[in-house]
Scaffold this active site. Structure first.
Site, PDB file in Angstrom:
ATOM      1  N   HIS A   1       0.807  -1.225   0.000  1.00  0.00           N
ATOM      2  CA  HIS A   1       0.000   0.000   0.000  1.00  0.00           C
ATOM      3  C   HIS A   1       0.841   1.276   0.000  1.00  0.00           C
ATOM      4  O   HIS A   1       0.303   2.364  -0.182  1.00  0.00           O
ATOM      5  CB  HIS A   1      -0.971   0.030   1.190  1.00  0.00           C
ATOM      6  CG  HIS A   1      -0.291   0.354   2.498  1.00  0.00           C
ATOM      7  ND1 HIS A   1       0.512  -0.540   3.149  1.00  0.00           N
ATOM      8  CD2 HIS A   1      -0.289   1.477   3.241  1.00  0.00           C
ATOM      9  CE1 HIS A   1       0.971   0.006   4.250  1.00  0.00           C
ATOM     10  NE2 HIS A   1       0.501   1.237   4.336  1.00  0.00           N
TER      11      HIS A   1
HETATM   12  C1  UD1 Z   1      -2.822   4.970   5.812  1.00  0.00           C
HETATM   13  C2  UD1 Z   1      -1.597   5.479   6.565  1.00  0.00           C
HETATM   14  C3  UD1 Z   1      -0.524   4.396   6.601  1.00  0.00           C
HETATM   15  C4  UD1 Z   1      -1.087   3.098   7.138  1.00  0.00           C
HETATM   16  C5  UD1 Z   1      -2.298   2.703   6.319  1.00  0.00           C
HETATM   17  C6  UD1 Z   1      -2.931   1.429   6.803  1.00  0.00           C
HETATM   18  C7  UD1 Z   1      -1.123   7.895   6.411  1.00  0.00           C
HETATM   19  C8  UD1 Z   1      -0.251   8.904   5.789  1.00  0.00           C
HETATM   20  N1  UD1 Z   1      -1.019   6.650   5.918  1.00  0.00           N
HETATM   21  O1  UD1 Z   1      -2.425   4.767   4.460  1.00  0.00           O
HETATM   22  O2  UD1 Z   1       0.523   4.832   7.431  1.00  0.00           O
HETATM   23  O3  UD1 Z   1      -0.088   2.109   7.089  1.00  0.00           O
HETATM   24  O4  UD1 Z   1      -3.269   3.757   6.382  1.00  0.00           O
HETATM   25  O5  UD1 Z   1      -3.888   0.966   5.903  1.00  0.00           O
HETATM   26  O6  UD1 Z   1      -1.873   8.213   7.289  1.00  0.00           O
HETATM   27  N2  UD1 Z   1      -9.522   4.389   0.968  1.00  0.00           N
HETATM   28  C9  UD1 Z   1     -10.766   3.862   0.764  1.00  0.00           C
HETATM   29  N3  UD1 Z   1     -11.486   3.445   1.843  1.00  0.00           N
HETATM   30  C10 UD1 Z   1     -11.017   3.514   3.098  1.00  0.00           C
HETATM   31  C11 UD1 Z   1      -9.736   4.062   3.294  1.00  0.00           C
HETATM   32  C12 UD1 Z   1      -8.994   4.491   2.219  1.00  0.00           C
HETATM   33  O7  UD1 Z   1     -11.246   3.753  -0.355  1.00  0.00           O
HETATM   34  O8  UD1 Z   1     -11.725   3.113   4.036  1.00  0.00           O
HETATM   35  C13 UD1 Z   1      -8.735   4.846  -0.193  1.00  0.00           C
HETATM   36  C14 UD1 Z   1      -8.845   6.335  -0.359  1.00  0.00           C
HETATM   37  O9  UD1 Z   1      -9.590   6.637  -1.480  1.00  0.00           O
HETATM   38  C15 UD1 Z   1      -7.420   6.838  -0.530  1.00  0.00           C
HETATM   39  C16 UD1 Z   1      -6.540   5.620  -0.347  1.00  0.00           C
HETATM   40  O10 UD1 Z   1      -7.370   4.533   0.006  1.00  0.00           O
HETATM   41  O11 UD1 Z   1      -7.206   7.382  -1.786  1.00  0.00           O
HETATM   42  C17 UD1 Z   1      -5.497   5.876   0.699  1.00  0.00           C
HETATM   43  O12 UD1 Z   1      -6.083   6.102   1.983  1.00  0.00           O
HETATM   44  P1  UD1 Z   1      -5.316   6.947   3.135  1.00  0.00           P
HETATM   45  O13 UD1 Z   1      -5.996   6.774   4.425  1.00  0.00           O
HETATM   46  O14 UD1 Z   1      -5.055   8.319   2.683  1.00  0.00           O
HETATM   47  O15 UD1 Z   1      -3.890   6.274   3.224  1.00  0.00           O
HETATM   48  P2  UD1 Z   1      -3.497   4.747   3.293  1.00  0.00           P
HETATM   49  O16 UD1 Z   1      -2.765   4.423   2.038  1.00  0.00           O
HETATM   50  O17 UD1 Z   1      -4.648   3.886   3.690  1.00  0.00           O
END
Ligand code: UD1
Length: 362
Positions: free
Chosen positions: A205
């Site tokens: 991820h």
């Molecule tokens: C976040 C954390 C990372 C952690 C990870 C665990 C930060 C900077 N990163 O990364 O340290 O290891 O979580 O999973 O805080 N999305 C969905 N549904 C959800 C959540 C996310 O569709 O329930 C999608 C969003 O559209 C987004 C992408 O996933 O574009 C990334 O989500 P985000 O929470 O920004 O960061 P992670 O990559 O999940």
């Protein structure tokens, strides 16, 4: 004393669950669970609250996705509104996600005492958003709960006072120990005829691994070829949905699944031949469970998973990855041990310390 306990993303839920349990056990009932809504899909959030028996959050800030600045500023705006209505005496943040840093800033700007669980971890890599979150959060915190002596050393090097640093162990491992007897075989286990030590788990991820589609596909192909005769279970993080929407994998040993619940996922990990990942938390869980782990990063903020545990760093070096996969297949992985204080009693230590601070303040 009113305590705010902040969580926002999947690993946070795993880290707060045993703290909540311990607060309740000690009849500390004046606490609010603040869910920032950084992770919001049912399988990224609700399943974790249900399985880990975390009470419904008192507030959900519903921030959802966005650029780092948008997500961080939304969390700050919305958490501040809550604080301005009723100010807590202590704010506890865990881990290193955007929610951690955003709420740490808001708490400190409002003169609220701040405790950081999993303080002092440093990868030295400022291209990782988590490293920035760690440094900012620790620069503001009053109380530091650490998972290792290395973390204590990092904090001391940065000028933190020793009396405010508590080496307590790992709350993620508390949860693992609390739920080990409840790990649940997922449906795919039967459907794909999986058995103990017969398959690998792959999770990816980190933006550095997944945001360039061409490189990602090369990496996945190489891993698939190296694992040849073994199946690879690949729970796909939502960040990768866009990538796989218009692209099917040609590798028939790779099985794509939705993100799994905690109990299903840990069942799979505990029975896997090995894990290939870019997650930090997973390097701790595999170390505790003694499952070989190949980390697709060139740095780590958790050095004890390498010096003591089952983890190795392979970056995105295909030759190294292949060599390590062979070692797992040939059953010649290094011997490992479990780091000190990863014993299921970390949250108990944290709550005892909070209780003693409370008394000192009175
Ligand atoms: C976040 C954390 C990372 C952690 C990870 C665990 C930060 C900077 N990163 O990364 O340290 O290891 O979580 O999973 O805080 N999305 C969905 N549904 C959800 C959540 C996310 O569709 O329930 C999608 C969003 O559209 C987004 C992408 O996933 O574009 C990334 O989500 P985000 O929470 O920004 O960061 P992670 O990559 O999940």
């Amino acid at each position: 004393m009113l305590i705010d306990l902040i969580c926002g993303a999947r690993p946070n839920f795993i880290k707060i669950a045993p703290i909540v349990k311990e607060l309740k056990k000690n009849r500390i009932n004046k606490f609010r669970i603040i869910h920032t809504g950084q992770h919001y899909n049912t399988n990224m959030s609700k399943f974790f609250f249900d399985e880990l028996q975390i009470p419904k959050p008192n507030f959900n800030l519903n921030v959802k996705s966005g650029t780092h600045s948008k997500q961080t500023s939304k969390i700050m705006n919305r958490y501040e509104e809550i604080i301005l209505k009723k100010k807590p005496d202590l704010c506890i943040v865990v881990g290193d996600v955007n929610s951690t840093m955003a709420c740490a800033i808001v708490a400190k700007k409002n003169n609220i005492k701040l405790a950081h669980v999993e303080a002092g971890l440093r990868s030295g890599d400022l291209t990782m958003p988590e490293e920035i979150n760690r440094i900012v959060t620790d620069s503001l915190s009053d109380i530091f709960f650490t998972t290792s002596i290395d973390a204590n050393k990092n904090l001391i090097k940065e000028g933190k006072k020793e009396k405010n640093i508590y080496f307590v162990g790992n709350t993620m491992i508390d949860t693992l120990i609390n739920f080990k007897n409840k790990f649940k075989k997922p449906h795919i286990y039967k459907r794909y005829n999986l058995s103990k030590n017969s398959y690998f788990i792959l999770t990816l991820h980190r933006p550095s691994n997944v945001d360039n589609k061409k490189n990602l596909m090369i990496l996945i192909n190489e891993i698939s070829n190296s694992c040849k005769n073994s199946k690879i279970i690949f729970p796909v993080h939502p960040r990768l949905h866009e990538v796989f929407k218009n692209q099917s994998l040609i590798n028939d040993n790779i099985i794509l699944t939705k993100p799994l619940s905690y109990l299903n996922f840990l069942y799979l990990i505990n029975n896997a031949k090995g894990v290939i990942t870019d997650s930090g938390g997973l390097t701790e869980e595999t170390t505790y469970l003694k499952i070989p782990c190949i980390t697709l990063r060139s740095t780590t903020e958790r050095p004890e998973t390498i010096s003591l545990g089952t983890n190795v760093l392979a970056g995105n070096n295909i030759i190294k990855i292949n060599q390590y996969i062979n070692k797992i297949t040939l059953n010649t992985w290094k011997k490992s041990s479990i780091p000190k204080k990863w014993d299921g009693k970390t949250s108990n230590r944290i709550v005892k310390i909070i209780n003693s601070l409370k008394k000192n303040d009175q």
